[in-house]
Design a protein around this motif. Structure first.
Motif, PDB file in Angstrom:
ATOM      1  N   ASN A 195       0.510  -1.092  -0.396  1.00 60.21           N
ATOM      2  CA  ASN A 195       0.015  -0.182  -0.182  1.00 60.21           C
ATOM      3  C   ASN A 195       0.819   1.464  -0.379  1.00 60.21           C
ATOM      4  O   ASN A 195       0.483   2.425  -1.172  1.00 60.21           O
ATOM      5  CB  ASN A 195      -0.965   0.283   0.701  1.00 60.21           C
ATOM      6  N   LYS A 196       1.720   1.289   0.762  1.00 56.83           N
ATOM      7  CA  LYS A 196       3.148   1.866   1.068  1.00 56.83           C
ATOM      8  C   LYS A 196       3.761   2.430  -0.110  1.00 56.83           C
ATOM      9  O   LYS A 196       3.375   3.362  -1.205  1.00 56.83           O
ATOM     10  CB  LYS A 196       4.369   2.473   1.425  1.00 56.83           C
ATOM     11  N   LEU A 197       3.490   1.731  -1.131  1.00 63.14           N
ATOM     12  CA  LEU A 197       4.445   1.496  -2.486  1.00 63.14           C
ATOM     13  C   LEU A 197       3.595   2.324  -3.496  1.00 63.14           C
ATOM     14  O   LEU A 197       3.657   3.061  -4.470  1.00 63.14           O
ATOM     15  CB  LEU A 197       4.962   0.304  -2.952  1.00 63.14           C
ATOM     16  N   LYS A 198       2.139   2.052  -3.501  1.00 63.16           N
ATOM     17  CA  LYS A 198       0.813   2.335  -4.081  1.00 63.16           C
ATOM     18  C   LYS A 198       0.782   3.724  -4.399  1.00 63.16           C
ATOM     19  O   LYS A 198       1.175   4.585  -5.155  1.00 63.16           O
ATOM     20  CB  LYS A 198      -0.183   1.441  -4.047  1.00 63.16           C
ATOM     21  N   ALA A 199       0.998   4.148  -2.634  1.00 63.96           N
ATOM     22  CA  ALA A 199       0.829   5.640  -2.355  1.00 63.96           C
ATOM     23  C   ALA A 199       1.798   6.808  -3.216  1.00 63.96           C
ATOM     24  O   ALA A 199       1.373   7.394  -3.245  1.00 63.96           O
ATOM     25  CB  ALA A 199       0.410   5.991  -1.184  1.00 63.96           C
ATOM     26  N   LYS A 200       2.633   5.553  -3.158  1.00 64.84           N
ATOM     27  CA  LYS A 200       3.896   6.811  -3.971  1.00 64.84           C
ATOM     28  C   LYS A 200       4.118   6.948  -5.542  1.00 64.84           C
ATOM     29  O   LYS A 200       4.878   7.147  -5.916  1.00 64.84           O
ATOM     30  CB  LYS A 200       5.217   6.183  -3.836  1.00 64.84           C
ATOM     31  N   GLY A 201       2.980   5.763  -5.694  1.00 67.55           N
ATOM     32  CA  GLY A 201       3.281   6.129  -7.008  1.00 67.55           C
ATOM     33  C   GLY A 201       3.438   4.842  -8.390  1.00 67.55           C
ATOM     34  O   GLY A 201       3.215   5.317  -9.808  1.00 67.55           O
ATOM     35  N   TYR A 202       3.626   4.138  -7.588  1.00 64.94           N
ATOM     36  CA  TYR A 202       4.476   2.620  -8.311  1.00 64.94           C
ATOM     37  C   TYR A 202       3.113   1.344  -8.546  1.00 64.94           C
ATOM     38  O   TYR A 202       2.300   2.167  -7.864  1.00 64.94           O
ATOM     39  CB  TYR A 202       5.266   2.378  -6.630  1.00 64.94           C
ATOM     40  N   SER A 203       3.061   0.338  -9.733  1.00 60.35           N
ATOM     41  CA  SER A 203       2.826  -0.232 -10.008  1.00 60.35           C
ATOM     42  C   SER A 203       2.749  -1.048  -9.470  1.00 60.35           C
ATOM     43  O   SER A 203       4.141  -1.603  -9.601  1.00 60.35           O
ATOM     44  CB  SER A 203       3.215  -0.448 -12.020  1.00 60.35           C
ATOM     45  N   VAL A 204       1.355  -1.679  -8.694  1.00 59.92           N
ATOM     46  CA  VAL A 204       1.802  -2.920  -7.837  1.00 59.92           C
ATOM     47  C   VAL A 204       0.749  -4.349  -8.830  1.00 59.92           C
ATOM     48  O   VAL A 204      -0.149  -4.151  -8.288  1.00 59.92           O
ATOM     49  CB  VAL A 204       1.827  -2.883  -6.146  1.00 59.92           C
ATOM     50  N   LYS A 205       1.437  -5.079  -9.385  1.00 61.91           N
ATOM     51  CA  LYS A 205       0.339  -6.638  -9.861  1.00 61.91           C
ATOM     52  C   LYS A 205       0.977  -7.250  -9.300  1.00 61.91           C
ATOM     53  O   LYS A 205       2.062  -8.020  -9.384  1.00 61.91           O
ATOM     54  CB  LYS A 205       1.686  -6.340 -11.072  1.00 61.91           C
ATOM     55  N   GLN A 206       0.035  -7.928  -8.593  1.00 59.40           N
ATOM     56  CA  GLN A 206      -0.128  -9.262  -8.276  1.00 59.40           C
ATOM     57  C   GLN A 206      -0.048 -10.853  -9.040  1.00 59.40           C
ATOM     58  O   GLN A 206      -0.603 -10.278 -10.682  1.00 59.40           O
ATOM     59  CB  GLN A 206      -1.507  -9.856  -7.332  1.00 59.40           C
ATOM     60  N   LEU A 207       1.082 -11.157  -8.962  1.00 58.96           N
ATOM     61  CA  LEU A 207       0.806 -12.911  -9.726  1.00 58.96           C
ATOM     62  C   LEU A 207       0.357 -13.405  -9.843  1.00 58.96           C
ATOM     63  O   LEU A 207      -0.540 -14.130  -9.127  1.00 58.96           O
ATOM     64  CB  LEU A 207       2.152 -13.091  -9.637  1.00 58.96           C
ATOM     65  N   PRO A 208      -0.036 -13.965 -10.922  1.00 60.79           N
ATOM     66  CA  PRO A 208      -1.217 -15.440 -11.068  1.00 60.79           C
ATOM     67  C   PRO A 208       0.151 -16.606 -10.352  1.00 60.79           C
ATOM     68  O   PRO A 208       0.916 -16.663 -10.383  1.00 60.79           O
ATOM     69  CB  PRO A 208      -1.236 -15.338 -12.565  1.00 60.79           C
TER      70      PRO A 208
END
Length: 288
Positions: free
Chosen positions: A275-288
């Motif tokens: 969540n902290k990385l998302k808030a900094k604008g990074y793309s966060v993608k969960q792997l299948p």
């Protein structure tokens, strides 16, 4: 993952999420570079292997494996001496000198029932007591097998991968030594109550972990810690997450690809690393 507790009515919602949930590994990108972050469980049963395939897929893409700390250094004589100095009474006191009579009675009744020698445990400070009692129960449940971190430490060494660490063993020990500080009686009572349902709750936690269901994992693994022991929650999760964030951002600037392996509870909730990385604008993608 010591704060294990009850599921609310939201479990029905989280269970529906689990159908479409993917895995315990995420890819974080800044548009140019990527870092893989995997949520881990530090102790597992043999039946928990093989691990979710996403770990191996991310591992194969990475040249560098990042762990919370250097586990090999925890086996050294120097570290063991430091552990004893911080987690064991050195002045003749025992746990009975820092816990109230009610807690001592509950603690000793439990240890006698389990056949745990009181004499061997008396010199342990409450934090060490809580850790040892939980680990003994996990062992009795068959949950003393190699965890994700140690599995990839051994594999990474064999594969000649580079290793990095987010904190020193001494820093991690200081966090553990401070567990429940100021609330020692409540922590021991909580640990004893928690152990009674550990088998069922570990099963539920591992199910949420394997499916990458971070909503359920937070609800079952971190919510009660946050509610009952906010100081411990802040020290063990929030403070460490904040300390790790600059390292994670730095990895996104390197030419190598890293896979970062940290305890799964560090990734969940609003205070989690993801969540902290998302808030900094990074793309966060969960792997299948």
């Amino acid at each position: 993952m010591n704060a294990l507790r009850k599921v609310t009515l939201l479990i029905s919602i989280f269970t529906s999420f689990a159908v479409v949930a993917k895995s315990p590994v995420w890819q974080v990108s800044d548009g140019n570079n990527s870092v893989y972050i995997g949520g881990t469980v530090h102790v597992l049963a043999q039946s928990d292997y093989p691990l979710p395939e996403s770990f191996e897929k991310a591992y194969q893409q990475a040249q560098v494996v990042v762990f919370e700390t250097d586990m090999s250094k925890m086996q050294t004589m120097e570290f063991q001496q430091s552990l004893v100095s911080k987690m064991v009474f050195q002045d003749g006191r025992t746990y009975a000198d820092v816990l109230d009579a009610k807690t001592v009675a509950q603690l000793e009744a439990y240890m006698q029932k389990k056949g745990i020698p009181l004499a061997q445990m008396q010199v342990f400070k409450p934090a060490m007591l809580a850790i040892n009692l939980t680990m003994l129960e996990l062992q009795s449940l068959g949950l003393a097998h190699t965890g994700v971190d140690e599995f990839y430490r051994q594999k990474g060494a064999n594969d000649k991968k580079s290793f990095l660490f987010l904190e020193t063993p001494e820093q991690q020990l200081d966090y553990l030594a401070g567990l429940g500080e100021g609330n020692e009686n409540e922590m021991i009572q909580y640990t004893l109550n928690d152990i009674a349902s550990l088998a069922q709750e570990m099963g539920e936690l591992k199910s949420a972990w394997r499916s990458g269901n971070n909503e359920l994992l937070f609800e079952k693994g971190a919510q009660e810690m946050k509610d009952l022991f906010p100081s411990t929650y802040n020290k063990m999760l929030v403070e460490r997450n904040d300390n790790w964030l600059p390292h994670l951002e730095q990895y996104l600037k390197t030419k190598e690809t890293e896979i970062v392996l940290v305890g799964a509870l560090h990734l969940v909730g609003e205070d989690g690393v993801l969540n902290k990385l998302k808030a900094k604008g990074y793309s966060v993608k969960q792997l299948p």
